[in-house]
Scaffold this motif. Structure first.
Motif, mmCIF file in Angstrom:
data_model
loop_
_atom_site.group_PDB
_atom_site.id
_atom_site.type_symbol
_atom_site.label_atom_id
_atom_site.label_comp_id
_atom_site.label_asym_id
_atom_site.label_seq_id
_atom_site.Cartn_x
_atom_site.Cartn_y
_atom_site.Cartn_z
ATOM 1 N N ASP A 1 1.826 2.632 0.267
ATOM 2 C CA ASP A 1 1.253 1.838 1.369
ATOM 3 C C ASP A 1 0.102 2.658 2.024
ATOM 4 O O ASP A 1 0.267 3.794 2.742
ATOM 5 N N ILE A 2 -1.143 2.217 1.952
ATOM 6 C CA ILE A 2 -2.455 2.514 2.102
ATOM 7 C C ILE A 2 -2.870 1.654 3.286
ATOM 8 O O ILE A 2 -4.029 1.714 3.683
ATOM 9 N N SER A 3 -2.028 0.734 3.838
ATOM 10 C CA SER A 3 -2.833 -0.124 4.937
ATOM 11 C C SER A 3 -3.591 0.564 6.018
ATOM 12 O O SER A 3 -4.544 -0.084 6.629
ATOM 13 N N ASP A 4 -3.198 1.506 6.436
ATOM 14 C CA ASP A 4 -3.516 2.219 7.769
ATOM 15 C C ASP A 4 -5.141 2.682 7.409
ATOM 16 O O ASP A 4 -5.987 2.492 8.083
ATOM 17 N N ILE A 42 4.766 -1.336 -10.778
ATOM 18 C CA ILE A 42 4.312 -2.544 -10.178
ATOM 19 C C ILE A 42 4.589 -3.883 -10.656
ATOM 20 O O ILE A 42 4.891 -3.881 -12.041
ATOM 21 N N THR A 43 5.094 -4.627 -9.960
ATOM 22 C CA THR A 43 5.828 -5.992 -10.400
ATOM 23 C C THR A 43 4.908 -7.201 -10.852
ATOM 24 O O THR A 43 5.036 -8.044 -11.567
ATOM 25 N N ASP A 44 3.786 -6.999 -9.913
ATOM 26 C CA ASP A 44 2.962 -8.255 -10.111
ATOM 27 C C ASP A 44 1.867 -7.669 -11.302
ATOM 28 O O ASP A 44 0.572 -6.976 -11.025
ATOM 29 N N ILE A 45 2.168 -7.940 -12.606
ATOM 30 C CA ILE A 45 1.312 -7.732 -13.689
ATOM 31 C C ILE A 45 0.576 -8.822 -14.388
ATOM 32 O O ILE A 45 1.081 -9.908 -14.255
ATOM 33 N N GLY A 100 -2.591 -6.255 2.917
ATOM 34 C CA GLY A 100 -0.941 -6.554 3.040
ATOM 35 C C GLY A 100 -0.265 -5.783 2.314
ATOM 36 O O GLY A 100 1.186 -6.374 2.193
ATOM 37 N N SER A 101 -0.503 -4.601 1.795
ATOM 38 C CA SER A 101 0.253 -3.877 0.941
ATOM 39 C C SER A 101 0.751 -4.480 -0.363
ATOM 40 O O SER A 101 1.644 -4.086 -1.148
ATOM 41 N N LYS A 102 0.199 -5.412 -0.797
ATOM 42 C CA LYS A 102 0.500 -5.932 -2.194
ATOM 43 C C LYS A 102 -0.345 -5.352 -3.237
ATOM 44 O O LYS A 102 -1.482 -4.871 -3.146
ATOM 45 N N GLU A 103 0.392 -5.100 -4.277
ATOM 46 C CA GLU A 103 -0.051 -4.218 -5.460
ATOM 47 C C GLU A 103 -0.264 -5.118 -6.777
ATOM 48 O O GLU A 103 0.808 -5.672 -7.124
#
Length: 384
Positions: free
Chosen positions: A2-5, A66-69, A45-48
């Motif tokens: 998570d790199i949202s900050d 990663i699950t969203d391929i 939003g931390s979506k990868e």
């Protein structure tokens, strides 16, 4: 991951990596090795999201974290190629479509992001913000699985170093030459033995240093030609595991025959400096303090150092982090950066004088909760 900050700090909607298989950040974030072009996107939003070719989808679904391929063909890549007449521009169009659908208009990219891609995205209305890689800091603190992979590579490295030193040890001095099995021993002979040992352990190395004689006063000279008796031989091996992609690193300096008073003094000074520096390693210690201690010890014994701007003597930094890249954070030099638990670093002082040659001794260490663990166990013996 998570790199949202960081994205919030830069007021960016997402972060994107695009490049080739040698990008360490990509492998770190995805745990996926691919030779084709790829793109990794993380939204605010931390979506990868991982974008690969259609051919790599199945393997990515099995191997990547990663699950969203997604694949290019999901965005009509072939049709875009026909329309554009340019495969690269078609690729950028696919990425632009993904960004648009994810609501990303201001995108953070690493400083080595492809220039043409950045310009093409700007022309399509996106704002590009270059930023220091958010993953390099994360990569400097090694997880248990990363430490395990580095240990494996270092064991292979030690096996290769032992084989290299053994050849030098078994060589014979005949008429001012080093002979091994009746032939003059060369740097390439030793490198070949190193390569064979590494391959046997599932590792590989590029740029291995076997540098003998006065030319070894250049710290990164790889070495060539016959090795000679009574001269220092700097051997620096930095292999990578072919399966897990993690590096190891170590150096030893050996000599066959009799060491001159000057070379022995250089070796003893480097060994003493390294010992004192290693004993300093613990969480919170500043990298600059370790580097300064190396300089203190060497200067106290009459050797010049980089601290005074010298072009001879100790002329490089003290060490560096090791992981998915052979040189990565933290860097043990003049910066006031504190070490942290989980850092894997080298301590590698050296001395280099054109009229004498070079001496370098390098160990790799893991910073632990209250000190260090030396991951390098091979002995340090100058005259072999």
């Amino acid at each position: 991951m998570d790199i949202s900050d960081l994205l919030s700090k830069h007021k960016a909607d997402g972060f994107m990596i695009m490049g080739n298989a040698e990008n360490a950040d990509f492998y770190y974030t995805t745990n996926f090795f691919v030779s084709d072009k790829y793109t990794y996107i993380q939204t605010s939003g931390s979506k990868e999201i991982l974008v690969v070719s259609e051919m790599e989808r199945g393997r990515a679904e099995i191997e990547s974290r990663i699950t969203d391929i997604r694949t290019l063909q999901d965005y009509n890549y072939r049709e875009k190629v026909k329309e554009r007449g340019d495969s690269y521009q078609a690729y950028v169009d696919c990425i632009a479509e993904i960004l648009q659908k994810e609501g990303i208009r201001k995108i953070g990219v690493p400083r080595d992001f492809p220039y043409h891609t950045a310009q093409a995205l700007k022309e399509e209305g996106f704002t590009i913000v270059d930023m220091e890689s958010p993953f390099r800091k994360l990569r400097s603190i090694k997880r248990e699985d990363e430490i395990r992979h580095i240990r494996y590579a270092q064991k292979a490295c030690e096996k290769a170093m032992a084989a290299a030193i053994d050849i030098v040890h078994k060589s014979e001095i005949v008429d001012g030459k080093l002979l091994f099995r009746g032939f003059e021993l060369t740097a390439d002979d030793v490198r070949r033995e190193i390569d064979l040992a590494l391959l046997d352990s599932g590792c590989e190395a590029v740029g291995t240093i076997v540098a003998g004689g006065k030319k070894a006063a250049n710290p990164h000279w790889e070495g060539e030609g016959p090795l000679k008796p009574n001269e220092s031989i700097v051997i620096d091996i930095f292999p990578r595991s072919k399966k897990h992609r993690y590096f190891a690193d170590m150096s030893r300096t050996v000599l066959k025959g009799e060491a001159s008073v000057e070379l022995q003094k250089m070796y003893d000074a480097v060994l003493a400096a390294q010992k004192e520096a290693i004993e300093m390693v613990k969480p919170g210690i500043l990298c600059s303090d370790i580097h300064d201690r190396i300089c203190d010890v060497l200067e106290s014994q009459g050797f010049k150092t980089i601290r005074s701007g010298s072009k001879v003597g100790f002329i490089h930094s003290t060490g560096h982090g090791v992981g998915l890249e052979i040189h990565e954070a933290p860097f043990i030099g003049t910066q006031e950066i504190p070490l942290e638990k989980g850092n894997v670093i080298t301590i590698e002082p050296g001395l280099y004088y054109p009229d004498q040659g070079g001496i370098r001794i390098e160990d790799m260490l893991l910073v632990t909760e209250d000190g260090y663990e030396n991951l390098t166990s091979l002995e340090k013996r100058f005259v072999v």
